[in-house]
Design a protein around this motif. Structure first.
Motif, PDB file in Angstrom:
ATOM      1  N   SER A 107       0.828  -1.217   0.000  1.00 43.20           N
ATOM      2  CA  SER A 107       0.000   0.000   0.000  1.00 43.20           C
ATOM      3  C   SER A 107       0.857   1.259   0.000  1.00 43.20           C
ATOM      4  CB  SER A 107      -0.915   0.026   1.226  1.00 43.20           C
ATOM      5  OG  SER A 107      -1.863  -1.001   1.142  1.00 43.20           O
ATOM      6  N   GLN A 108       2.036   1.171   0.573  1.00 44.51           N
ATOM      7  CA  GLN A 108       2.939   2.322   0.604  1.00 44.51           C
ATOM      8  C   GLN A 108       3.590   2.598  -0.743  1.00 44.51           C
ATOM      9  OE1 GLN A 108       3.362   4.395   3.360  1.00 44.51           O
ATOM     10  NE2 GLN A 108       1.603   3.174   3.977  1.00 44.51           N
ATOM     11  N   VAL A 109       3.813   1.552  -1.533  1.00 38.99           N
ATOM     12  CA  VAL A 109       4.559   1.726  -2.782  1.00 38.99           C
ATOM     13  C   VAL A 109       3.683   1.719  -4.034  1.00 38.99           C
ATOM     14  CG1 VAL A 109       6.693   0.812  -1.802  1.00 38.99           C
ATOM     15  CG2 VAL A 109       5.153  -0.745  -3.021  1.00 38.99           C
ATOM     16  N   LEU A 110       2.420   1.305  -3.893  1.00 33.30           N
ATOM     17  CA  LEU A 110       1.520   1.235  -5.049  1.00 33.30           C
ATOM     18  C   LEU A 110       0.378   2.236  -4.888  1.00 33.30           C
ATOM     19  CD1 LEU A 110       1.273  -2.650  -5.519  1.00 33.30           C
ATOM     20  CD2 LEU A 110       2.743  -1.038  -6.757  1.00 33.30           C
ATOM     21  N   PRO A 111       0.554   3.449  -5.389  1.00 31.31           N
ATOM     22  CA  PRO A 111      -0.500   4.459  -5.287  1.00 31.31           C
ATOM     23  C   PRO A 111      -1.593   4.234  -6.339  1.00 31.31           C
ATOM     24  CG  PRO A 111       1.316   5.336  -6.535  1.00 31.31           C
ATOM     25  CD  PRO A 111       1.743   3.962  -6.075  1.00 31.31           C
ATOM     26  N   SER A 112      -2.671   4.955  -6.214  1.00 29.89           N
ATOM     27  CA  SER A 112      -3.684   4.967  -7.276  1.00 29.89           C
ATOM     28  C   SER A 112      -3.053   5.535  -8.528  1.00 29.89           C
ATOM     29  CB  SER A 112      -4.875   5.832  -6.859  1.00 29.89           C
ATOM     30  OG  SER A 112      -5.511   5.273  -5.731  1.00 29.89           O
ATOM     31  N   VAL A 113      -3.481   5.032  -9.684  1.00 29.80           N
ATOM     32  CA  VAL A 113      -2.907   5.468 -10.960  1.00 29.80           C
ATOM     33  C   VAL A 113      -4.006   5.930 -11.901  1.00 29.80           C
ATOM     34  CG1 VAL A 113      -0.876   3.965 -10.788  1.00 29.80           C
ATOM     35  CG2 VAL A 113      -2.949   3.120 -11.895  1.00 29.80           C
ATOM     36  N   SER A 114      -3.607   6.699 -12.887  1.00 27.26           N
ATOM     37  CA  SER A 114      -4.516   7.112 -13.957  1.00 27.26           C
ATOM     38  C   SER A 114      -3.771   6.940 -15.272  1.00 27.26           C
ATOM     39  CB  SER A 114      -4.964   8.558 -13.744  1.00 27.26           C
ATOM     40  OG  SER A 114      -3.838   9.404 -13.674  1.00 27.26           O
ATOM     41  N   LYS A 115      -4.483   7.136 -16.361  1.00 27.00           N
ATOM     42  CA  LYS A 115      -3.897   6.953 -17.688  1.00 27.00           C
ATOM     43  C   LYS A 115      -2.615   7.779 -17.825  1.00 27.00           C
ATOM     44  CE  LYS A 115      -4.707   7.305 -22.565  1.00 27.00           C
ATOM     45  NZ  LYS A 115      -5.342   6.436 -23.453  1.00 27.00           N
ATOM     46  N   GLY A 116      -1.552   7.109 -18.283  1.00 24.40           N
ATOM     47  CA  GLY A 116      -0.275   7.770 -18.520  1.00 24.40           C
ATOM     48  C   GLY A 116       0.697   7.736 -17.358  1.00 24.40           C
ATOM     49  N   VAL A 117       0.251   7.294 -16.181  1.00 22.86           N
ATOM     50  CA  VAL A 117       1.133   7.227 -15.007  1.00 22.86           C
ATOM     51  C   VAL A 117       2.009   5.977 -15.121  1.00 22.86           C
ATOM     52  CG1 VAL A 117       1.190   6.836 -12.509  1.00 22.86           C
ATOM     53  CG2 VAL A 117      -0.353   8.528 -13.477  1.00 22.86           C
ATOM     54  N   THR A 118       3.287   6.138 -14.813  1.00 26.39           N
ATOM     55  CA  THR A 118       4.228   5.019 -14.827  1.00 26.39           C
ATOM     56  C   THR A 118       4.692   4.721 -13.406  1.00 26.39           C
ATOM     57  OG1 THR A 118       5.012   5.565 -17.043  1.00 26.39           O
ATOM     58  CG2 THR A 118       6.456   4.188 -15.704  1.00 26.39           C
ATOM     59  N   LEU A 119       4.531   3.454 -13.019  1.00 22.46           N
ATOM     60  CA  LEU A 119       5.086   2.950 -11.765  1.00 22.46           C
ATOM     61  C   LEU A 119       6.267   2.062 -12.117  1.00 22.46           C
ATOM     62  CD1 LEU A 119       1.918   1.849  -9.737  1.00 22.46           C
ATOM     63  CD2 LEU A 119       3.103   4.047  -9.702  1.00 22.46           C
ATOM     64  N   THR A 120       7.387   2.262 -11.427  1.00 22.26           N
ATOM     65  CA  THR A 120       8.588   1.474 -11.690  1.00 22.26           C
ATOM     66  C   THR A 120       9.110   0.918 -10.382  1.00 22.26           C
ATOM     67  OG1 THR A 120       9.190   2.891 -13.551  1.00 22.26           O
ATOM     68  CG2 THR A 120      10.938   1.514 -12.634  1.00 22.26           C
ATOM     69  N   GLY A 121       9.443  -0.362 -10.408  1.00 19.42           N
ATOM     70  CA  GLY A 121      10.088  -0.998  -9.276  1.00 19.42           C
ATOM     71  C   GLY A 121      11.477  -1.438  -9.692  1.00 19.42           C
TER      72      GLY A 121
END
Length: 172
Positions: A107-121
């Protein structure tokens, strides 16, 4: 200096570029990072995200650091991302039910996202992983959780074997 700036803009336009993009911040943790492969995750025919796997020299080795980037095509609440991750990890045999702290850590590292948002681990074996939303750090998770989290995409038993093959560059 003004003349140099104009010359640079003319050159960029001639090359079809309108701006210079800085390297993603995760490349500081992953020297020599190059894309290994990419693929699109779809559910019921809808594109959910485009995934890209990076490793030093563009060669994946699970015992060496690597990065996985997901660029989302739709809005998804963070709690849904966490639950989907836990469900996929559970399918791979991860002790999710014995490790309730994993949900809080994700929950700390995975925020809500919207179109175009990039999450990288960025995973560093033996150390854990650091996560970014765009180029802003969202947090870190320990090695045991990180191994299981990245297995969602990279374990041979993944629920999405064709996406895994694309990420590993096997479909190119």
């Amino acid at each position: 200096m003004d003349t140099m700036r104009k010359l640079l803009m003319v050159l960029l336009l001639a090359l079809g570029l309108t701006s210079l993009q800085a390297a993603p911040v995760f490349t500081q943790l992953l020297p020599g990072a190059q894309q290994v492969g990419q693929g699109v995750f779809k559910r019921f025919g809808w594109s959910i995200y485009e995934a890209r796997l990076y490793a030093s020299g563009g060669r994946f080795d699970a015992s060496k650091p690597y990065a996985l980037s997901l660029t989302y095509e739709r809005t998804i609440a963070g709690d849904r991302l966490v639950q989907a991750s836990l469900d996929e990890m559970r399918k791979l045999g991860a002790p999710v039910d014995e490790r309730p702290e994993w949900a809080a850590a994700l929950s700390q590292v995975l925020p809500s996202v919207s179109k175009g948002v990039t999450l990288t681990g960025v995973y560093r074996p033996g150390e854990g992983a650091v996560f970014y939303e765009q180029d802003k750090e969202t947090g870190r998770i320990d090695d045991a959780l990180a191994r299981m989290f990245f297995a969602i995409w990279l374990d041979p038993r993944t629920s999405e074997p064709s996406l895994r093959q694309s990420l590993l560059g096997m479909n190119q």
